[in-house]
Motif scaffolding. Structure first.
Motif, PDB file in Angstrom:
ATOM      1  N   LEU A  15       0.697  -1.144   0.044  1.00 50.97           N
ATOM      2  CA  LEU A  15      -0.007  -0.114   0.135  1.00 50.97           C
ATOM      3  C   LEU A  15       0.792   1.113  -0.131  1.00 50.97           C
ATOM      4  O   LEU A  15       0.676   2.165  -0.747  1.00 50.97           O
ATOM      5  CB  LEU A  15      -0.812  -0.105   1.270  1.00 50.97           C
ATOM      6  N   LEU A  16       1.903   1.320   0.693  1.00 52.27           N
ATOM      7  CA  LEU A  16       3.006   2.315   0.553  1.00 52.27           C
ATOM      8  C   LEU A  16       3.306   2.758  -0.637  1.00 52.27           C
ATOM      9  O   LEU A  16       3.605   3.738  -0.930  1.00 52.27           O
ATOM     10  CB  LEU A  16       3.894   2.182   1.710  1.00 52.27           C
ATOM     11  N   ALA A  17       3.844   1.478  -1.310  1.00 48.35           N
ATOM     12  CA  ALA A  17       4.565   1.559  -2.560  1.00 48.35           C
ATOM     13  C   ALA A  17       3.410   2.009  -3.633  1.00 48.35           C
ATOM     14  O   ALA A  17       3.903   2.706  -4.645  1.00 48.35           O
ATOM     15  CB  ALA A  17       4.985   0.352  -3.066  1.00 48.35           C
ATOM     16  N   LEU A  18       2.260   1.687  -3.311  1.00 42.09           N
ATOM     17  CA  LEU A  18       0.924   2.240  -4.309  1.00 42.09           C
ATOM     18  C   LEU A  18       0.983   3.642  -4.190  1.00 42.09           C
ATOM     19  O   LEU A  18       0.660   4.602  -5.096  1.00 42.09           O
ATOM     20  CB  LEU A  18      -0.222   1.531  -4.142  1.00 42.09           C
ATOM     21  N   THR A  19       0.873   4.213  -2.840  1.00 43.95           N
ATOM     22  CA  THR A  19       0.585   5.446  -2.539  1.00 43.95           C
ATOM     23  C   THR A  19       1.420   6.644  -2.500  1.00 43.95           C
ATOM     24  O   THR A  19       1.482   7.670  -3.246  1.00 43.95           O
ATOM     25  CB  THR A  19      -0.300   5.666  -1.184  1.00 43.95           C
ATOM     26  N   ARG A  20       2.859   6.078  -2.170  1.00 45.46           N
ATOM     27  CA  ARG A  20       4.005   6.845  -1.793  1.00 45.46           C
ATOM     28  C   ARG A  20       5.404   6.166  -2.536  1.00 45.46           C
ATOM     29  O   ARG A  20       6.063   5.521  -1.501  1.00 45.46           O
ATOM     30  CB  ARG A  20       4.241   7.545  -0.358  1.00 45.46           C
ATOM     31  N   PRO A  21       5.414   5.964  -3.873  1.00 46.28           N
ATOM     32  CA  PRO A  21       6.490   5.426  -4.262  1.00 46.28           C
ATOM     33  C   PRO A  21       8.052   5.670  -3.766  1.00 46.28           C
ATOM     34  O   PRO A  21       8.755   4.687  -3.727  1.00 46.28           O
ATOM     35  CB  PRO A  21       6.498   5.285  -5.684  1.00 46.28           C
ATOM     36  N   THR A  22       8.276   6.947  -3.572  1.00 44.97           N
ATOM     37  CA  THR A  22       9.460   7.414  -3.214  1.00 44.97           C
ATOM     38  C   THR A  22       9.796   7.185  -1.806  1.00 44.97           C
ATOM     39  O   THR A  22      10.875   6.491  -1.433  1.00 44.97           O
ATOM     40  CB  THR A  22       9.489   9.115  -3.429  1.00 44.97           C
ATOM     41  N   HIS A  64       0.235   4.421 -13.069  1.00 51.52           N
ATOM     42  CA  HIS A  64       0.603   5.108 -14.454  1.00 51.52           C
ATOM     43  C   HIS A  64       1.768   5.829 -14.367  1.00 51.52           C
ATOM     44  O   HIS A  64       2.600   5.431 -15.246  1.00 51.52           O
ATOM     45  CB  HIS A  64      -0.628   5.769 -14.702  1.00 51.52           C
ATOM     46  N   GLU A  65       1.999   6.942 -13.730  1.00 53.21           N
ATOM     47  CA  GLU A  65       3.008   7.832 -13.461  1.00 53.21           C
ATOM     48  C   GLU A  65       4.343   6.965 -13.351  1.00 53.21           C
ATOM     49  O   GLU A  65       5.297   7.077 -14.262  1.00 53.21           O
ATOM     50  CB  GLU A  65       2.986   8.904 -12.634  1.00 53.21           C
ATOM     51  N   PRO A  66       4.544   6.170 -12.317  1.00 47.00           N
ATOM     52  CA  PRO A  66       5.685   5.598 -12.330  1.00 47.00           C
ATOM     53  C   PRO A  66       6.064   4.420 -13.197  1.00 47.00           C
ATOM     54  O   PRO A  66       7.183   4.370 -13.632  1.00 47.00           O
ATOM     55  CB  PRO A  66       5.634   4.793 -10.651  1.00 47.00           C
TER      56      PRO A  66
END
Length: 159
Positions: A15-22, A64-66
């Protein structure tokens, strides 16, 4: 015994990787010592860090963006470098298929695929959004190295 705790950790990390990849990338760099937490998924030996790398990659490819940034960066990789990586993968895959045991697939995943994915993911613009960025990832790597060193010193003095 640890399956519910690991499942919860993987779900939260995904979930963290989906919402805040950085932030997920920074946390992933800090979690580098978790390669010591061994587990088996579908009969293939793995560890916590490898599973986290693949979860971050999956989350990156779902957004999409990442995904667009990841693919654009991959296309900018110099062709000779891609050819050498491709030849290395062909050699690794052929040696894995010549000895078709689950351990050989685990070695392929652990020693070849996961480090390449993690290294490539570290150099994508996701971690370097602004010029001179990426300091958080370096700090996470330094902190995890210091923690492992301190634990090693405690272990050494307790012998």
């Amino acid at each position: 015994m640890y399956l519910p705790l690991l499942s919860l950790a993987f779900a939260l990390f995904f979930l963290l990787a989906l919402t805040r990849p950085t932030h997920a990338l920074t946390l992933l760099a800090g979690l580098l010592p978790t390669y010591l937490l061994r587990l088996t998924i579908a009969g293939i030996p793995t560890n916590f860090f490898e599973a986290a790398v693949w979860l971050v990659l999956l989350a990156t490819l779902l957004r999409h963006e990442p995904r667009h940034t990841f693919i654009k960066k991959f296309k900018k990789t110099p062709p000779p470098f891609l050819i050498l990586i491709g030849l290395f993968f062909v050699a690794a895959m052929s040696s894995t298929f010549l000895t078709p045991t689950l351990h050989s697939f685990g070695i392929l995943k652990s020693w070849i695929l996961t480090p390449v994915v993690f290294g490539f993911y570290l150099f994508t613009p996701l971690s370097l959004r602004r010029r001179g960025g990426g300091g958080e990832v370096i700090n996470a790597l330094i902190i995890s190295g210091v923690v492992v060193s301190i634990l090693g010193l405690f272990q050494l003095t307790s012998l």
